[in-house]
Design a protein around this motif. Structure first.
Motif, PDB file in Angstrom:
ATOM      1  N   ALA A 164       4.095   0.066  -8.226  1.00 51.87           N
ATOM      2  CA  ALA A 164       2.988   1.057  -7.736  1.00 51.87           C
ATOM      3  C   ALA A 164       1.690   0.630  -7.515  1.00 51.87           C
ATOM      4  CB  ALA A 164       3.161   2.209  -8.329  1.00 51.87           C
ATOM      5  N   ARG A 165       1.165  -0.251  -8.386  1.00 52.55           N
ATOM      6  CA  ARG A 165      -0.136  -0.740  -8.285  1.00 52.55           C
ATOM      7  C   ARG A 165      -0.481  -1.712  -7.239  1.00 52.55           C
ATOM      8  NH1 ARG A 165      -0.468  -2.281 -14.559  1.00 52.55           N
ATOM      9  NH2 ARG A 165      -0.505  -0.181 -15.532  1.00 52.55           N
ATOM     10  N   THR A 166       0.460  -2.519  -6.689  1.00 49.56           N
ATOM     11  CA  THR A 166       0.175  -3.543  -5.615  1.00 49.56           C
ATOM     12  C   THR A 166       0.101  -2.721  -4.451  1.00 49.56           C
ATOM     13  OG1 THR A 166       2.523  -3.565  -5.067  1.00 49.56           O
ATOM     14  CG2 THR A 166       1.703  -4.857  -6.690  1.00 49.56           C
ATOM     15  N   THR A 167      -1.257  -3.053  -3.772  1.00 54.84           N
ATOM     16  CA  THR A 167      -1.578  -2.524  -2.193  1.00 54.84           C
ATOM     17  C   THR A 167      -0.447  -3.006  -1.166  1.00 54.84           C
ATOM     18  OG1 THR A 167      -3.382  -3.943  -2.172  1.00 54.84           O
ATOM     19  CG2 THR A 167      -3.946  -1.698  -2.931  1.00 54.84           C
ATOM     20  N   ARG A 168       0.291  -2.420  -0.532  1.00 53.93           N
ATOM     21  CA  ARG A 168       1.076  -3.012   0.533  1.00 53.93           C
ATOM     22  C   ARG A 168       0.625  -2.931   1.840  1.00 53.93           C
ATOM     23  NH1 ARG A 168       4.148  -0.734  -3.397  1.00 53.93           N
ATOM     24  NH2 ARG A 168       4.189   1.152  -2.479  1.00 53.93           N
ATOM     25  N   ASN A 169       0.039  -1.546   2.052  1.00 54.58           N
ATOM     26  CA  ASN A 169      -0.339  -1.533   3.591  1.00 54.58           C
ATOM     27  C   ASN A 169      -1.746  -1.804   3.919  1.00 54.58           C
ATOM     28  OD1 ASN A 169      -1.306   0.672   2.046  1.00 54.58           O
ATOM     29  ND2 ASN A 169      -0.341   2.403   3.280  1.00 54.58           N
ATOM     30  N   TRP A 170      -2.096  -2.903   3.771  1.00 53.78           N
ATOM     31  CA  TRP A 170      -3.499  -3.280   4.316  1.00 53.78           C
ATOM     32  C   TRP A 170      -3.568  -4.092   5.658  1.00 53.78           C
ATOM     33  CZ3 TRP A 170      -3.505  -8.618   4.566  1.00 53.78           C
ATOM     34  CH2 TRP A 170      -2.533  -9.365   3.473  1.00 53.78           C
ATOM     35  N   GLU A 171      -4.348  -3.858   6.513  1.00 56.29           N
ATOM     36  CA  GLU A 171      -4.455  -4.451   7.782  1.00 56.29           C
ATOM     37  C   GLU A 171      -5.895  -5.089   8.240  1.00 56.29           C
ATOM     38  OE1 GLU A 171      -3.289  -0.878  10.041  1.00 56.29           O
ATOM     39  OE2 GLU A 171      -1.478  -0.428   8.698  1.00 56.29           O
TER      40      GLU A 171
END
Length: 143
Positions: A136-143
Motif C-alpha cells: 500500500a505504501r508504493t505509489t502506483r498512479n503517477w503521471e
C-alpha cells in the motif's frame, strides 16, 4: 595452606591440599597500597587430576567452555575485588564453590518440537498483512 577445605554440598568437599594459592599484587587503581601489598589471590584447582571429584562431575566441568580453565584442566580463579588478602581468599573459594555447584546438576535434555498448525497459520497471516501494508505504501498512479 589456608582456610581449610572448600565445602560444595553435603556430599562433596575439596580438601585444602588440592588447592594452590598464590598471592600477587593486584592490578588497577589503588596507589601506593596496590603497588606494595600482595592482596590479590590466584587460586588454582586441578579439575582433571582431583581425586575428590566424581567422574561425571569432572567430565561436565572439563566440558564447560570457560576461559578460567587451562588446557591441562586446571581452573585458575583470580580474586582481587577486595583490599585485604583474607577477603580475596574467601572470595576465590566462594567462586570455586559456585563454579563446581553450577555443574552439579545434569542439564535437562531439550526435546525438539515442531510449530503447531495454528502457529504456522498465524505466522503466514502476519506475513501477508505486513506485505499488504508495504504494498500500500508504493505509489502506483503517477503521471
Amino acid at each position: 595452606m589456608g582456610n581449610g577445605p572448600v565445602t560444595i554440598n553435603a556430599h562433596l568437599t575439596i580438601p585444602d591440599s588440592e588447592l594452590v594459592e598464590r598471592f600477587v599484587r593486584a592490578s588497577g587503581a589503588g596507589g601506593q597500597n596496590v603497588n606494595k601489598v600482595s592482596t590479590a589471590v590466584e587460586l588454582r584447582f586441578d579439575v582433571a587430576g582431583s581425586p575428590s571429584l566424581p567422574e561425571a562431575l569432572r567430565t561436565r566441568l572439563l566440558a564447560r567452555r570457560d576461559r578460567r580453565m587451562t588446557g591441562e584442566g586446571v581452573l585458575v580463579i583470580d580474586a582481587q575485588r577486595f583490599r585485604t588478602q583474607d577477603r580475596n581468599r574467601e572470595d576465590a573459594r566462594e567462586r570455586l564453590a559456585a563454579f563446581i555447584q553450577a555443574s552439579l546438576s545434569v542439564p535437562k535434555a531439550r526435546v525438539a518440537t515442531k510449530p503447531s498448525f495454528g502457529a504456522k497459520m498465524r505466522r503466514l497471516d502476519a506475513k501477508k498483512e505486513r506485505s499488504q501494508i508495504k504494498r500500500a505504501r508504493t505509489t502506483r498512479n503517477w503521471e
